[in-house]
Each structure stands twice: as structure tokens, then as C-alpha cells.
Design an enzyme around this catalytic site. Structure first.
Site, PDB file in Angstrom:
ATOM      1  N   GLN A  11      35.917  53.590   3.308  1.00 27.29           N
ATOM      2  CA  GLN A  11      36.778  54.588   2.677  1.00 27.29           C
ATOM      3  C   GLN A  11      37.590  53.936   1.572  1.00 27.29           C
ATOM      4  O   GLN A  11      38.316  52.966   1.806  1.00 27.29           O
ATOM      5  CB  GLN A  11      37.732  55.224   3.692  1.00 27.29           C
ATOM      6  N   CYS A  68      40.015  60.557   4.703  1.00 21.47           N
ATOM      7  CA  CYS A  68      39.534  60.184   6.032  1.00 21.47           C
ATOM      8  C   CYS A  68      38.945  61.374   6.784  1.00 21.47           C
ATOM      9  O   CYS A  68      38.074  61.200   7.640  1.00 21.47           O
ATOM     10  CB  CYS A  68      40.637  59.526   6.849  1.00 21.47           C
ATOM     11  N   HIS A  99      45.583  59.685  10.502  1.00 23.47           N
ATOM     12  CA  HIS A  99      44.275  59.181  10.062  1.00 23.47           C
ATOM     13  C   HIS A  99      43.188  59.673  11.010  1.00 23.47           C
ATOM     14  O   HIS A  99      43.405  59.785  12.217  1.00 23.47           O
ATOM     15  CB  HIS A  99      44.319  57.651  10.055  1.00 23.47           C
ATOM     16  N   ASP A 140      35.090  54.390  11.487  1.00 26.41           N
ATOM     17  CA  ASP A 140      36.320  54.602  10.723  1.00 26.41           C
ATOM     18  C   ASP A 140      36.158  53.869   9.398  1.00 26.41           C
ATOM     19  O   ASP A 140      35.988  52.642   9.379  1.00 26.41           O
ATOM     20  CB  ASP A 140      37.510  54.055  11.523  1.00 26.41           C
TER      21      ASP A 140
END
Length: 242
Positions: free
Chosen positions: A91, A97, A168, A193
Site C-alpha cells: 500500500q 487500506c 486501518h 495487509d
């Protein structure tokens, strides 16, 4: 891309489904719905055969510090080998996110995408690319920014003037074990993630929903003073109409 900071996505099924359907998920294949709690009786309210779990959490304090510590440990000592077929990307866009969690959730399941849809095109273009190259592609493609913005504006709360947030998204999927220890231990729980060093192995996976709930309870909820947690499951079939 015109903007380096996107509007944060609200963590509710309507927003996630709006994004997913606009991006190319057929409505009859899967949908997101709330997970109301981590106890067994609340998990039982979720349809069986969950495909992925999205988690919104406060990325601050002890949780943030432990993430950094774990990334450093993985970088120096490694971790359990992860199926190379797992799709993961870095990211680089602030507040993206939610879109990252959606892409990671959908790209690592058995759902198919509508031909020539943004998801179908993006996954195809990402083949053979590194996680960093995939991130650059997301920065430069027009495929998702408008979808993200539209979904963000469809939430139940007003868009804040200050887009800084410590909330997040991450997601959990299951992937085949590269070295299964037995016929019954064929799957691993994987956390995806875009803000981390890469996909992270979270142990054996016998039941994606229950194993994720157990991990979240032990390693997220127990470490946070905030109650700003929310979980959604990607479930098979169309949304129920009320």
C-alpha cells in the site's frame, strides 16, 4: 493519480458490497456481511464457508509497535513458507487500506470476476509483477479511485474534513500449506495487509472464521485500549434482501 490521499472507507457491508459489485464481483457469487462479535454464538450467525475476513482496527500504540517489531523479525529471521500463489501488494496510497483489503480479500478466493471489469483487468495486469510494481499500478490506473470515492461517499457517516486517521484495514484468508503436516492440516491462516512487509502466516487454519476470530481476540483486541474494531466476512451467495 490525481490524489495521494483517498477518503477512508467506512467499515460496513453496504460500502464494501457497493465497491465490490462496481469493481466486478457478480452479485450472485459473494457478499460482505457484519460479524457481530468474536464469541461462538455470534460467529454462528455468519453463513458457513466464509471466504475472507476484513478487520478494521486502531493502528496505534502497542498494536502499531508490535507490527513494526514483527516486520523486523520476519525480515531478519523469516517465517513459515507461504503459498506463492497468494496475491499481495504494497500500500502506497494514504487511506487506500479499504480498497487494499477488498482487493486482497477477493483476489485470494475462488470467486470469479465479470469479464473486462476493473478487478479482472487489474488482476490480469498484476500477473508477473512485484508487490511494489502492483502498488505503482494502483497509483496510476484509473480503475479504482472513482470506485473507492463513490463507495466512501455512500457511507452512513459524513466524510471528515480531516482525513488523517489511525484506523486501518487488514484481511485474513486461507491458503494451502506449502508443507502440510498431515491430511487434515492442509491450510494456513494468512493475514494480508498492504502496510506490512508481506503476507504473514498466522498458523494452521481449520475454520477461517473461528481461527481469525481467535487470532483477532488474542493479538488485536487484547492489545488495544480503543474499542474501534469492526469485522466483516466475505460470504458465498447473494445478499439477503430484507
Amino acid at each position: 493519480m490525481a490524489h495521494s490521499r483517498w477518503i477512508p472507507l467506512e467499515s460496513n457491508p453496504e460500502v464494501f458490497n457497493s465497491w465490490a459489485y462496481a469493481a466486478g464481483l457478480p452479485k450472485d457469487q459473494a457478499h460482505f456481511q457484519d460479524i457481530y462479535g468474536l464469541d461462538d454464538e455470534l460467529l454462528a450467525m455468519v453463513p458457513p464457508v466464509v471466504k475472507a475476513v476484513a478487520l478494521l482496527f486502531p493502528c496505534a500504540g502497542i498494536i502499531s509497535a508490535k507490527r513494526t517489531e514483527e516486520d523486523s523479525k520476519i525480515q531478519t529471521s523469516g517465517q513459515e513458507s507461504i503459498d506463492p500463489g497468494v496475491f499481495w501488494m504494497k500500500q502506497t496510497i494514504s487511506n487506500a487500506c479499504g480498497t487494499m483489503g477488498l482487493i486482497h480479500s477477493l483476489a485470494n478466493t475462488d470467486v470469479s470476476f465479470i469479464s473486462e471489469s476493473p478487478l479482472a483487468k487489474f488482476i490480469e495486469e498484476c500477473k508477473g509483477k512485484t508487490p511494489e510494481e502492483r502498488a505503482k499500478l494502483l497509483e496510476t490506473t484509473p480503475l479504482f479511485e472513482k470506485i473507492h470515492e463513490s463507495a466512501a461517499l455512500s457511507g452512513q457517516t459524513a466524510v471528515p474534513q480531516d482525513l488523517e486517521t489511525d484506523l486501518h484495514f487488514t484481511c485474513f484468508v486461507k491458503a494451502r500449506a506449502t508443507e502440510p503436516t498431515s491430511e487434515t492440516q492442509q491450510w494456513r491462516l494468512i493475514e494480508l495487509d498492504g502496510g506490512r512487509i508481506g503476507p504473514i502466516d498466522r498458523g494452521e487454519c481449520n475454520d477461517l472464521l473461528k481461527d481469525t476470530a481467535k487470532y483477532v481476540k488474542e493479538f488485536y483486541v487484547s492489545q488495544a485500549k480503543s474499542i474501534n474494531f469492526n469485522m466483516m466476512a466475505l460470504c458465498p451467495g447473494p445478499e439477503e434482501e430484507y
